[in-house]
Design an enzyme around this catalytic site. Structure first.
Site, PDB file in Angstrom:
ATOM      1  N   LEU A  86      34.489  45.780  45.394  1.00  0.00           N
ATOM      2  CA  LEU A  86      33.975  44.986  44.285  1.00  0.00           C
ATOM      3  C   LEU A  86      32.597  44.478  44.678  1.00  0.00           C
ATOM      4  O   LEU A  86      32.385  44.021  45.798  1.00  0.00           O
ATOM      5  CB  LEU A  86      34.888  43.789  44.002  1.00  0.00           C
ATOM      6  CG  LEU A  86      35.858  43.873  42.832  1.00  0.00           C
ATOM      7  CD1 LEU A  86      36.603  42.550  42.684  1.00  0.00           C
ATOM      8  CD2 LEU A  86      35.160  44.216  41.529  1.00  0.00           C
ATOM      9  N   ASP A  87      31.673  44.541  43.739  1.00  0.00           N
ATOM     10  CA  ASP A  87      30.320  44.040  43.942  1.00  0.00           C
ATOM     11  C   ASP A  87      30.357  42.574  44.372  1.00  0.00           C
ATOM     12  O   ASP A  87      31.188  41.816  43.878  1.00  0.00           O
ATOM     13  CB  ASP A  87      29.600  44.176  42.602  1.00  0.00           C
ATOM     14  CG  ASP A  87      28.118  43.951  42.706  1.00  0.00           C
ATOM     15  OD1 ASP A  87      27.379  44.901  42.454  1.00  0.00           O
ATOM     16  OD2 ASP A  87      27.709  42.826  43.031  1.00  0.00           O
ATOM     17  N   PRO A  88      29.491  42.134  45.271  1.00  0.00           N
ATOM     18  CA  PRO A  88      29.437  40.709  45.601  1.00  0.00           C
ATOM     19  C   PRO A  88      29.231  39.813  44.384  1.00  0.00           C
ATOM     20  O   PRO A  88      29.699  38.681  44.365  1.00  0.00           O
ATOM     21  CB  PRO A  88      28.244  40.629  46.562  1.00  0.00           C
ATOM     22  CG  PRO A  88      28.227  41.945  47.226  1.00  0.00           C
ATOM     23  CD  PRO A  88      28.617  42.936  46.151  1.00  0.00           C
ATOM     24  N   LYS A 485      28.767  44.307  44.571  1.00  0.00           N
ATOM     25  CA  LYS A 485      28.813  45.216  44.067  1.00  0.00           C
ATOM     26  C   LYS A 485      28.799  44.911  45.040  1.00  0.00           C
ATOM     27  O   LYS A 485      28.010  45.596  45.273  1.00  0.00           O
ATOM     28  CB  LYS A 485      28.162  45.178  43.132  1.00  0.00           C
ATOM     29  CG  LYS A 485      28.437  45.752  41.649  1.00  0.00           C
ATOM     30  CD  LYS A 485      29.207  45.834  41.435  1.00  0.00           C
ATOM     31  CE  LYS A 485      29.102  45.791  41.737  1.00  0.00           C
ATOM     32  NZ  LYS A 485      28.715  46.769  40.989  1.00  0.00           N
TER      33      LYS A 485
END
Length: 499
Positions: A86-88, A485
């Site tokens: 998952l994107d940051p 991301k």
């Protein structure tokens, strides 16, 4: 008796492993979430049998096998991985595998996902989100809810989607923008992806002046703007199927040629300075390392601009603007929209946000992203742990994680028609849960129609910074941040890196 001690007695002779999900915090890479989980799991009573089993297996290895084991793999720790990053910038469901559960992670790259995103209109960025640099701005005065809903009609069902261009794509190991910088033709057509959007709904509309979302404060230099725009134009020509769909005016051609020449000149000067430093200090190892450190690195998601700060991945987002900072526009500013979608593998949410802005003629970027479901794992349900539970100690997260892993093992063995007992004995007991109004319909749907986990599915290109299966947190998300991301390059091919 403390709960942790009771748990240890329950699992003393049983290995707890499987798959569960965690609610990833904003700003953190997916790999960092794994490292944090391992920091809590390694010394715990819950996973002591798993580590004992791993230690016994290593003791039986030959000297040759032990020697082949890399330094990182020699550490005795709970084996973990994730089923797609998952994107940051994103929060929500991050699927984690423990022990043998890591072998099932690649299956989750191909299941459907449900996202909620906030689209901010009026400008486009190099990374297609709010943490990139502005490439162009557009007139948003005529952007209304009805116009947005009409534009969304073209994004439902099956279609070919163009991935994020300037920041994500590579051909023959080289980013697309490098071809533009060098004035070379792109070797082949940009690969689009077949995607399906089964559900797409405009959940909430924010009129100008009624929301707190902001464009980034940084704008790309004119050179970079022209480079990005040239790649976007190429992609549009390819998508339209007509090489003459868009042509540059003489003024645009002259401006781009001048910008490219200026960039090449500055690049040569920088290269000469670096070469001089390296040559001067070639006999000094220490100084040479300093030069290398200052002149090498990996851009997060290939975003335009400076390198990200070196760190472990706990806080990869730039700080928000000060509360008293003026907005980057005059008047009330642009509208925004919250959109919910259910999509198949290979889908880029940020591309939808960008393409929606292009369709409306004003530009747009992704301001927020939440993954509320991936396969059978649903945010705020019994199989998704809150990240904050980790900080509350094993007495809090221990029973929840054991129950989640047992729940997954029970469902998996049941689906396979076996009667294998779960780690702690009988089928797991439900964990109290809180329903989120925004995803309750998805929860109900998942209860009535569970999504089957395929026995073996070839890994597919990742989505939305969901590029690969990671084991033991050794991959870093390619982030713009994306991200960047979670997260933050961006390799989009799924891999399994086993312990």
């Amino acid at each position: 008796m403390r709960i942790a001690a009771h748990l240890f007695k329950m699992v003393k002779d049983n290995v707890v492993e499987g798959v569960f999900a965690i609610n990833k915090p904003i700003g953190m890479s997916s790999a960092q979430v794994i490292r944090d989980c391992q920091n809590y799991f390694n010394p715990s009573a819950v996973f002591a049998p798993l580590l004992e089993q791993e230690k016994a297996a290593r003791d039986r290895e030959s000297k040759y096998q032990q020697k082949r084991r890399g330094k990182m793999k020699r550490d005795l720790r709970v084996k973990m991985g994730h089923g797609g990053t998952l994107d940051p910038l994103a929060t929500g469901v991050l699927i984690l595998g423990v022990g043998k559960g890591t072998k099932s992670l690649q299956n989750f790259l191909t299941c459907t996902k449900t996202y909620e995103t906030v689209v901010l209109f009026g400008a486009s960025t190099d990374t297609y989100d709010r943490v990139g640099r502005i490439i162009k701005k557009g007139n948003y005065e005529d952007v209304t809810r009805s116009a947005c809903e009409k534009a969304l009609e073209g994004f439902r069902g099956h279609f070919k989607q163009m991935p994020p261009l300037y920041s994500a794509l590579k051909m023959e190991g080289k980013p697309l923008y490098e071809y533009a910088r060098e004035g070379k033709p792109i070797p082949r057509e940009i690969a689009t992806r077949d995607v399906d959007v089964t559900e797409l709904e405009l959940v909430e509309w924010y009129e100008p002046g009624t929301h707190s979302h902001r464009w980034p404060s940084d704008e790309a230099e004119e050179t970079e703007k022209n480079l990005v725009d040239s790649v976007w134009r190429l992609a549009k020509k390819q998508t339209d199927g007509n090489e003459a769909a868009e042509t540059q005016t003489p003024e645009q051609k002259e401006a781009e040629t001048k910008a490219l020449a200026d960039h090449q000149s500055k690049k040569r000067e920088a290269d000469e300075r670096v070469d001089g430093l390296v040559s001067e200090e070639q006999h000094s190892t220490k100084r040479r390392k300093v030069v290398e450190k200052a002149t090498t690195g990996t851009l997060m998601s290939g975003a335009v601009g400076d390198l990200p700060p070196v760190g472990k991945g706990s806080n990869l987002l730039p700080p928000p603007p000060a509360a008293d900072a003026p907005p980057p526009w005059e008047g009330k500013g642009p509208p925004a929209a919250r959109i919910r979608m259910t999509v198949t593998s290979g889908f880029y949410v940020r591309s939808l946000c960008h393409d929606l802005g292009e369709k409306l003629g004003c530009g747009a970027m992704m301001a927020e992203l939440v993954r509320s479901r991936q396969g059978d794992f649903v945010l705020n349900s019994e199989n998704c742990l809150e990240y904050t539970d980790l900080t509350m100690g094993e007495d809090v997260w221990g029973p929840k994680v054991v129950n989640m892993l047992n729940l997954w093992t029970y469902k998996t063995t049941e689906a396979l028609g076996t009667k294998t007992a779960v780690a702690a004995g009988a089928p797991p007991t439900p964990v109290a849960k809180t329903e989120d109004a925004a995803i309750k319909p998805e929860n109900e749907k998942m209860k009535s129609v569970p999504e089957a986990i395929p026995d073996a599915v070839a890994a597919q290109p990742g989505i939305e910074a969901e590029s690969a299966v990671s084991v033991n947190g050794r991959d870093e998300t390619n982030v713009p941040v994306d991200a960047v991301k979670e997260e933050q390059d961006a390799s989009t091919e799924a891999k399994m890196e086993l312990n």
